[in-house]
Each structure stands twice: as C-alpha cells, then as structure tokens.
Scaffold this motif. Structure first.
Motif, PDB file in Angstrom:
ATOM      1  N   ALA A  58       0.877  -1.168   0.078  1.00 49.59           N
ATOM      2  CA  ALA A  58       0.102   0.083  -0.089  1.00 49.59           C
ATOM      3  C   ALA A  58       0.963   1.184  -0.019  1.00 49.59           C
ATOM      4  CB  ALA A  58      -1.098  -0.064   1.226  1.00 49.59           C
ATOM      5  N   LEU A  59       0.605   2.363  -0.754  1.00 42.25           N
ATOM      6  CA  LEU A  59       1.276   3.577  -0.820  1.00 42.25           C
ATOM      7  C   LEU A  59       0.607   4.467  -0.092  1.00 42.25           C
ATOM      8  CD1 LEU A  59       2.225   1.624  -3.464  1.00 42.25           C
ATOM      9  CD2 LEU A  59       1.933   3.699  -4.788  1.00 42.25           C
ATOM     10  N   HIS A  60       1.431   5.473   0.630  1.00 42.64           N
ATOM     11  CA  HIS A  60       0.970   6.442   1.426  1.00 42.64           C
ATOM     12  C   HIS A  60       1.614   7.781   1.345  1.00 42.64           C
ATOM     13  CE1 HIS A  60      -0.663   2.710   3.716  1.00 42.64           C
ATOM     14  NE2 HIS A  60       0.602   2.482   3.689  1.00 42.64           N
ATOM     15  N   ASP A  61       0.733   9.013   1.677  1.00 41.14           N
ATOM     16  CA  ASP A  61       1.311  10.100   1.529  1.00 41.14           C
ATOM     17  C   ASP A  61       2.055  10.675   0.288  1.00 41.14           C
ATOM     18  OD1 ASP A  61       0.307  10.461   4.224  1.00 41.14           O
ATOM     19  OD2 ASP A  61       1.909   9.322   5.029  1.00 41.14           O
ATOM     20  N   LEU A  62       1.486  10.155  -0.737  1.00 34.63           N
ATOM     21  CA  LEU A  62       2.113  10.358  -2.117  1.00 34.63           C
ATOM     22  C   LEU A  62       2.370  11.937  -2.587  1.00 34.63           C
ATOM     23  CD1 LEU A  62       0.453   7.497  -4.146  1.00 34.63           C
ATOM     24  CD2 LEU A  62       2.809   7.621  -3.107  1.00 34.63           C
ATOM     25  N   GLU A  63       1.245  12.822  -1.922  1.00 35.40           N
ATOM     26  CA  GLU A  63       1.301  14.331  -2.136  1.00 35.40           C
ATOM     27  C   GLU A  63       2.128  15.058  -1.323  1.00 35.40           C
ATOM     28  OE1 GLU A  63      -1.498  12.551  -1.469  1.00 35.40           O
ATOM     29  OE2 GLU A  63      -2.944  13.058  -3.257  1.00 35.40           O
ATOM     30  N   THR A  64       2.898  14.415  -0.337  1.00 37.19           N
ATOM     31  CA  THR A  64       3.981  14.917   0.509  1.00 37.19           C
ATOM     32  C   THR A  64       5.556  14.634   0.179  1.00 37.19           C
ATOM     33  OG1 THR A  64       4.247  13.104   1.964  1.00 37.19           O
ATOM     34  CG2 THR A  64       2.487  14.414   2.349  1.00 37.19           C
ATOM     35  N   ALA A  72       7.180  13.103   1.957  1.00 36.39           N
ATOM     36  CA  ALA A  72       7.738  11.973   2.747  1.00 36.39           C
ATOM     37  C   ALA A  72       6.833  10.811   2.602  1.00 36.39           C
ATOM     38  CB  ALA A  72       7.854  12.133   4.191  1.00 36.39           C
ATOM     39  N   PRO A  73       6.715  10.286   1.371  1.00 34.41           N
ATOM     40  CA  PRO A  73       5.787   9.296   1.084  1.00 34.41           C
ATOM     41  C   PRO A  73       6.440   7.812   1.943  1.00 34.41           C
ATOM     42  CG  PRO A  73       7.061   9.504  -0.796  1.00 34.41           C
ATOM     43  CD  PRO A  73       7.578  10.681   0.275  1.00 34.41           C
ATOM     44  N   SER A  74       5.572   6.892   1.949  1.00 33.31           N
ATOM     45  CA  SER A  74       5.846   5.702   2.474  1.00 33.31           C
ATOM     46  C   SER A  74       5.110   4.534   1.762  1.00 33.31           C
ATOM     47  CB  SER A  74       5.634   5.504   3.995  1.00 33.31           C
ATOM     48  OG  SER A  74       4.240   5.696   4.130  1.00 33.31           O
ATOM     49  N   VAL A  75       5.847   3.079   2.084  1.00 33.54           N
ATOM     50  CA  VAL A  75       4.969   2.220   1.362  1.00 33.54           C
ATOM     51  C   VAL A  75       4.851   1.073   2.374  1.00 33.54           C
ATOM     52  CG1 VAL A  75       5.239   0.183  -0.131  1.00 33.54           C
ATOM     53  CG2 VAL A  75       6.024   2.479  -0.929  1.00 33.54           C
ATOM     54  N   THR A  76       3.677   0.623   2.839  1.00 34.61           N
ATOM     55  CA  THR A  76       3.842  -0.682   3.688  1.00 34.61           C
ATOM     56  C   THR A  76       3.546  -1.711   3.099  1.00 34.61           C
ATOM     57  OG1 THR A  76       1.560   0.091   4.030  1.00 34.61           O
ATOM     58  CG2 THR A  76       2.872   0.752   5.680  1.00 34.61           C
ATOM     59  N   PHE A  77       3.648  -3.078   3.710  1.00 37.33           N
ATOM     60  CA  PHE A  77       3.791  -4.305   2.906  1.00 37.33           C
ATOM     61  C   PHE A  77       3.877  -5.429   3.967  1.00 37.33           C
ATOM     62  CE2 PHE A  77       8.078  -5.575   2.874  1.00 37.33           C
ATOM     63  CZ  PHE A  77       8.652  -4.136   3.064  1.00 37.33           C
ATOM     64  N   GLY A 101       5.909  -4.751   7.109  1.00 35.51           N
ATOM     65  CA  GLY A 101       7.242  -3.873   6.522  1.00 35.51           C
ATOM     66  C   GLY A 101       6.708  -2.689   6.141  1.00 35.51           C
ATOM     67  N   ARG A 102       7.887  -1.471   6.238  1.00 42.43           N
ATOM     68  CA  ARG A 102       7.354  -0.261   5.762  1.00 42.43           C
ATOM     69  C   ARG A 102       8.633   0.400   5.320  1.00 42.43           C
ATOM     70  NH1 ARG A 102       4.402   4.676   8.023  1.00 42.43           N
ATOM     71  NH2 ARG A 102       5.706   6.335   7.609  1.00 42.43           N
ATOM     72  N   ILE A 103       8.313   1.217   4.182  1.00 45.55           N
ATOM     73  CA  ILE A 103       9.710   1.920   3.635  1.00 45.55           C
ATOM     74  C   ILE A 103       9.188   3.253   3.508  1.00 45.55           C
ATOM     75  CG2 ILE A 103      11.029   2.001   1.588  1.00 45.55           C
ATOM     76  CD1 ILE A 103      10.023  -0.733   0.525  1.00 45.55           C
ATOM     77  N   ASP A 104      10.286   4.320   4.306  1.00 45.42           N
ATOM     78  CA  ASP A 104      10.116   5.555   4.121  1.00 45.42           C
ATOM     79  C   ASP A 104      11.042   6.052   2.950  1.00 45.42           C
ATOM     80  OD1 ASP A 104       8.286   6.165   6.473  1.00 45.42           O
ATOM     81  OD2 ASP A 104       9.751   5.203   7.392  1.00 45.42           O
ATOM     82  N   CYS A 105      10.506   7.083   2.155  1.00 45.24           N
ATOM     83  CA  CYS A 105      11.473   7.207   1.032  1.00 45.24           C
ATOM     84  C   CYS A 105      11.161   8.575   0.289  1.00 45.24           C
ATOM     85  CB  CYS A 105      11.005   6.142  -0.152  1.00 45.24           C
ATOM     86  SG  CYS A 105       9.215   6.302  -0.553  1.00 45.24           S
ATOM     87  N   ASP A 106      11.877   8.893  -0.757  1.00 49.30           N
ATOM     88  CA  ASP A 106      11.819  10.182  -1.139  1.00 49.30           C
ATOM     89  C   ASP A 106      10.547  10.246  -2.412  1.00 49.30           C
ATOM     90  OD1 ASP A 106      13.612  11.595   0.617  1.00 49.30           O
ATOM     91  OD2 ASP A 106      15.086  11.132  -0.953  1.00 49.30           O
TER      92      ASP A 106
END
Ligand SMILES: Cc1cc2nc3c(=O)[nH]c(=O)nc-3n(C[C@H](O)[C@H](O)[C@H](O)COP(=O)(O)OP(=O)(O)OC[C@H]3O[C@@H](n4cnc5c(N)ncnc54)[C@H](O)[C@@H]3O)c2cc1C
Length: 401
Positions: free
Chosen positions: A127-133, A135-140, A148-153
């Motif tokens: 699942a993709l989160h906060d794409l308009e910010t 600091a987006p992130s991805v959980t899985f 799991g969670r990935i914080d990314c640019d």
C-alpha cells in the motif's frame, strides 16, 4: 527501512530502474509480489529495439544478450502468397535483437543481487501512502507474514497494468485513453526450430498470423482469434493446421514440435496521463499498454525508467527538479508515437471481423504501399527498430559509471 526510491514491481521497468539508480549511487528497495522463480519463467516479450540493447550494454548487463540474442536485420510482410522483406538495417542502419523478456529479467535480477541492494520477493498487501507529501511511504507484508514499511523520497510504480500503484492515485486525477481491438492473439511457444530466419507478419484472408522465435530451438507463433476465444476450442492439431494455412507460401515449410505454452492475449491500447502524481512516478505497463504487434511494450517500459532514473539522479546530485517535472510529458511523447505505430501495424495486418469492402481495399492498399515504396518501408523500419532516445540532458549520463 529508509531508502531514496521505493520501486514497486520487479518486471523490466522496476529492475532496470533499480540498476540505473545503483549506477548513479542512489539506493532503492524493490518490492515484488511474485517469487523469483515465477518472474524468471514468465514468457512475454521477445523483441528488443536497438536503443534498448544499447542501454543494456552501456549498463553492463548485456553479456549473455550479446552471446545468445539473435540479431535480426529485417522482417517479412507476407500477403497474397508472397514475401515482401523490410530490410531494417538497410533502411535505418539499425537492427532488432530477439531475446526473451524472461532472460532480460534473469540478467537484471542477477545484477541486482550482485549489488547487495535489497529486492524483496513474495511480498503482500503493498500500500502506498502520503504520495502528495515530501515523505511518502510504502507498507507491505514480508514473505513470512511480518509487517514492513519503507520511508522514501520517491515511489516508482513499476507494477504493471494490474498493480497497486495506478489505483493509488485519487479518482479524477488521471485521464484514461483506451482502445480495444476486435481480436485477440492465441500465442504458442513450440519446441521446434524457427521455420524462417526472420519474423513473418502474415496478413492472410483467414486472419493474421505471426512467426517469431525465442532461440534456435524454440519458435513463438501467434494466430488472430476472436477476443473471447476459448482456449479449449484450440487443440494442438487445430493450431498447427491453422498456422499452416495462414503462413503458407510456395517453398515454406512450417516446423512443428511439442507446444510448451499456449495462451490468449487481448489486443488493446491504454494510456494514463499524467504519469506522475506527487512523489509517485508511473512507468511501463502501469501507465500504458500497446497491442503486441509492434513489439513496443517492454521497450517503452525501459525507455520510461531510463528517463526516470536520470531525473532522480539530477535531483539527488544538485536538487534539480526540472527533469522530474518534465518526466510525464517527455515519456508520453514516446508512448503516443509507439501507440500510433502499434495501432497502424495492427490495423494493417489484421482482418477485422466486421470488415467492409471499402476499408478492406484501404488496408490492402497500405500493405502494397509498404511493400513497394522504400519511403513507406523506411517509416515502418525506423519505428520498428526504435526511435533514438530524446533528451540531450539525459543522454549517456550513466555511461562510464
Ligand atoms: C504475450 C505477450 C507478448 C508480448 N510481446 C512483446 C514484444 O515482443 N515486445 C515488447 O516490447 N513487449 C511485448 N509485450 C509487452 C511486455 O511484456 C510488457 O510491456 C512488459 O512486461 C512491461 O514491463 P513492466 O516492467 O512495465 O511490467 P511487468 O512486466 O508486468 O512487471 C510488473 C511487475 O510487478 C509485479 N507486481 C504486480 N502487482 C504488484 C504489487 N501489488 N506489488 C508488488 N509487485 C507487483 C508483477 O508481478 C511484475 O513482476 C508482450 C506482452 C505479452 C503479454
């Protein structure tokens, strides 16, 4: 986990992006919902454009491609019981290479594993989160079920047509352009030597047939069928008989052999615009689908991520955002050219089920024109071998790394 780019999908787009970013010294995490074995066996495309081959070489992932790939200097248009060869190299100075998509995937997975950078197979519930910010992130879920969670640019949506990335864009943001063709392709992979050294596009009165190959021992063949054609109606003997009829010309013998795989694929065109939403960038089949006739799908996926990697590299190096901002428009120019070429080739060689006599005459006039006119044949050839990558800014930025 923290990384610069979360890449969803380990198809040609995701794997190539991961490799290009690695060459630019940029870290990423690749998430794939299938197993490594599955993606390395998934039979799909097989025709690599000249620019795709060059890029794979420049990135150091073409050793096996150069050993095992089959370089082709022409394709054959077959109609009215005769062959009309389009000399790709004579007309453009360039060629295509026949090398299975699953082989490209194997080479890129090996390259990724050799870098030691992460690629996670058999993940679930992406699942993709906060794409308009910023600091987006991805959980899985990992393969063992743990979260799991990935914080990314940035998030790169390289997860194909059925992936999760495109549906993560809020409704109403993307414009969708679609066209469905009134036929499908029944494709078979046969353990038989190719019957001809080059691809044959046969525009027959019973419908289209394509003779292609994957190796000196494996032939790839397609038949135009109805969009809702049940595979069960096509026992092995019927497939060979129909291929034999549609590919028949004097002096040609179709080599038969055991069928390794049989499938029916819809023929459609699909594009979403723009290919970006906030920090999410769509690439490859996640953003566009072309009918297989022009052999453009995998090549477009590679062209998209080449541009995306260059844009992310420019941002990482000195904060430049112009290439990120121009990503969608620049990709879409190539996508629509390929879309038009694929539609044109498809319309020229297929027999529409509702063909009226006037449009049939037009279609045949087009076939004769390409066969007779070097200018018309050259237009086909330059599109088929792949138009050069645009963009002086991005040209060759990965070379020598
Ligand atoms: C029969 C056939 C013949 C073709 N012939 C040609 C040809 O000759 N030449 C050509 O250029 N193209 C051809 N194509 C098209 C080509 O195969 C595609 O365009 C190409 O696979 C696109 O690559 P991609 O990386 O964008 O997507 P994909 O290859 O679809 O990769 C997407 C990846 O994302 C994964 N994924 C999906 N959902 C998720 C999720 N939620 N989370 C994590 N991972 C996910 C998938 O398992 C997959 O590995 C053909 C296609 C077909 C079906």
């Amino acid at each position: 986990m923290r990384t610069r780019v979360a890449i969803i999908g380990a198809g040609p787009a995701g794997l190539m992006l991961a490799h290009l970013l690695h060459l630019a010294g940029i870290d990423s995490v690749v998430l794939e919902d299938r197993s490594r074995e599955y993606i390395e066996r998934r039979v799909r495309a097989g025709v690599l454009e000249h620019p795709t081959v060059e890029l794979l070489r420049e990135c150091g992932v073409a050793d096996r491609l150069d050993r095992e790939g089959m370089v082709h200097h022409g394709v054959v248009l077959r109609f009215d019981g005769a062959d009309h060869r389009v000399g790709l190299t004579d007309l453009t100075g360039r060629s295509i290479t026949v090398y299975g998509q699953q082989e490209v995937v194997k080479d890129l997975v090996a390259a990724r594993l050799a870098t030691g950078r992460p690629i996670l197979f058999e993940v679930a519930d992406v699942a993709l989160h906060d794409l308009e910010t910023d600091a987006p992130s991805v959980t899985f879920r990992h393969a063992d079920g743990s979260p799991g969670r990935i914080d990314c640019d940035f998030v790169a949506g390289c997860d194909g047509y059925h992936g999760v990335s495109r549906p993560s864009v809020p409704e109403g943001v993307l414009r969708v352009y679609e066209h469905t063709y009134p036929y499908a392709w029944l494709g078979v992979l046969a353990r038989a030597a190719p019957s001809h050294p080059e691809l044959i596009y046969s525009a027959h009165e019973r419908g289209f047939a394509l003779h292609s190959m994957r190796s000196p021992e494996v032939t790839r063949l397609y038949l135009q069928v109805a969009p809702d054609e049940p595979l069960a109606d096509w026992p092995e003997r019927r497939i060979w008989d129909e291929l034999g009829r549609r590919l028949a010309v004097d002096g040609f013998t179709l080599n038969e052999g055991p069928l390794i795989e049989t499938s029916v694929a819809a023929m459609r065109s699909f594009v979403v615009e723009p290919m970006r939403h906030g920090r999410l960038f769509l690439a490859g089949d996640a953003a566009h689908i072309v009918p297989a006739t022009g052999a453009k799908g995998m090549n477009l996926a590679i062209a998209d991520v080449r541009r995306l990697a260059a844009a992310i590299a420019a941002y990482a190096a000195d904060g430049r955002t112009d290439l990120l901002d121009g990503y969608s428009d620049a990709c879409l120019r190539r996508v629509w050219r390929a879309q038009h070429f694929s539609w044109w080739m498809t319309s020229m060689v297929h027999l529409p089920p509702d063909a009226d006599p006037f449009s049939e005459r037009l279609r045949r006039a087009q076939l004769h024109y390409v066969a007779a006119s070097p200018a018309a044949a050259r237009s086909l050839a330059e599109n088929y071998v792949g138009l050069p990558f645009e963009g002086a800014d991005e040209q060759g930025w990965y070379e020598g790394r």
